[in-house]
Design an enzyme around this catalytic site. Structure first.
Site, PDB file in Angstrom:
ATOM      1  N   ARG A  54       0.838  -1.564  -0.012  1.00  0.00           N
ATOM      2  CA  ARG A  54       0.020   0.151   0.212  1.00  0.00           C
ATOM      3  C   ARG A  54       0.627   1.591  -0.340  1.00  0.00           C
ATOM      4  O   ARG A  54       0.627   2.388  -0.296  1.00  0.00           O
ATOM      5  CB  ARG A  54      -0.873   0.061   1.514  1.00  0.00           C
ATOM      6  CG  ARG A  54      -2.288  -0.831   0.823  1.00  0.00           C
ATOM      7  CD  ARG A  54      -2.935  -1.124   2.031  1.00  0.00           C
ATOM      8  NE  ARG A  54      -2.390  -1.731   2.960  1.00  0.00           N
ATOM      9  CZ  ARG A  54      -2.963  -2.586   3.935  1.00  0.00           C
ATOM     10  NH1 ARG A  54      -3.724  -3.557   2.581  1.00  0.00           N
ATOM     11  NH2 ARG A  54      -2.091  -3.079   5.219  1.00  0.00           N
TER      12      ARG A  54
ATOM     13  N   GLU B 105       3.134  -9.547  16.102  1.00  0.00           N
ATOM     14  CA  GLU B 105       2.736  -9.585  16.732  1.00  0.00           C
ATOM     15  C   GLU B 105       3.354 -11.285  17.940  1.00  0.00           C
ATOM     16  O   GLU B 105       4.148 -11.069  18.795  1.00  0.00           O
ATOM     17  CB  GLU B 105       1.487  -9.690  16.602  1.00  0.00           C
ATOM     18  CG  GLU B 105       1.010  -9.123  18.708  1.00  0.00           C
ATOM     19  CD  GLU B 105      -1.068  -9.224  18.191  1.00  0.00           C
ATOM     20  OE1 GLU B 105      -1.360  -9.187  18.672  1.00  0.00           O
ATOM     21  OE2 GLU B 105      -1.540  -9.366  16.460  1.00  0.00           O
TER      22      GLU B 105
END
Lengths: 173, 173
Positions: A60, A97
């Site tokens: 993106r 994470e």
């Protein structure tokens, strides 16, 4: 009051996974007027910075990043996940994470004397932008600025980036 | 004689798999002068075509595609593999060497009256560009041109695209 750019960002709940409020900037890209306004706002702080290259983060960060490079008359360098660039690369890891992931750029596109902006559409935890910054420095080039369209400020990504380097986010959430 | 753009394209043997001679355009992106020259050549045939949107193909088609949209003062619409766009989408399948794959765009970004260019960095067999063209038509918008940086002419991708729609490739290989 929200600006028209802020109003055009679409929040998609639970994308790409449950619990994430995804900030979708594609409505801005699709609107010629908003797209040009966004590029102009991304460009303004770096107009006089003698930028030679914009590094845009897969994928993106390619959208505004390539247009920003064009507007700055700079080169564009894609930073990609591992294995997608065809030539010789240098690589950096960053934390997710759970576990780690890798980011790479071609090893022969930057060097001493180059002045580089690192761009992504959204800064979240800052891990990928920090990895991109390490990649650029390893080539001998200088990171002269960070450029994001949206800063998810509650994730404090900015704290992961090198101090003293200009930081610009068009919109804070 | 090769132009300087042709000379800057790097051929990588056996990428992404054995037997493929991959045409790497990233050296052009990384060079500000060549990058701007390439965008100008992509833009020229469509300068007076009243283009409202450029559809760029994931993900190498995002690079020149977004910059081309900016230069044409048009919107930019990413066409992505399935599952990567967060909002509601419309989808088309296209054939691969073995099996099929899917391409999608957001369903609410185009409509009647829009004039669209479909861009990718390289046209090979033409399957993804043809699928993108079908997506655009389903929205009621018009495809006013196809724009590629490199045409691998021996694969005859052009033959898969609708007849009568302008076709531009900066470089033929």
């Amino acid at each position: 009051m929200l600006t028209r750019l802020e109003s055009a960002i679409r929040t998609i709940p639970d994308f790409p996974k449950p619990g994430v409020q995804f900030k979708d900037i594609t409505p801005i890209l699709a609107n010629p007027e908003l797209f040009l306004e966004a590029i102009e706002l991304l460009k303004t702080p770096y107009s006089s910075a003698d930028v030679t290259h914009v590094v845009g983060m897969e994928s993106r960060g390619f959208w505004f990043g390539a247009a920003l490079a064009e507007r700055l008359a700079a080169g564009f360098i894609p930073a990609r996940k591992l294995g997608k660039l065809p030539g010789p690369t240098i690589q950096e890891e960053y934390e997710l994470e759970y576990g780690t992931d890798g980011l790479e750029i071609h090893s022969d596109v930057l060097g001493p004397g180059n002045r580089v902006i690192i761009h992504d559409d959204v800064i979240a935890t800052g891990g990928t932008a920090a990895a991109a910054s390490r990649l650029v420095k390893r080539t001998g080039a200088e990171v002269v600025g960070f450029s994001f369209f949206v800063d998810l400020t509650f994730l404090k990504g900015k704290d992961k980036l090198p101090e003293g380097v200009p930081f610009r986010a068009v919109i804070e959430v």
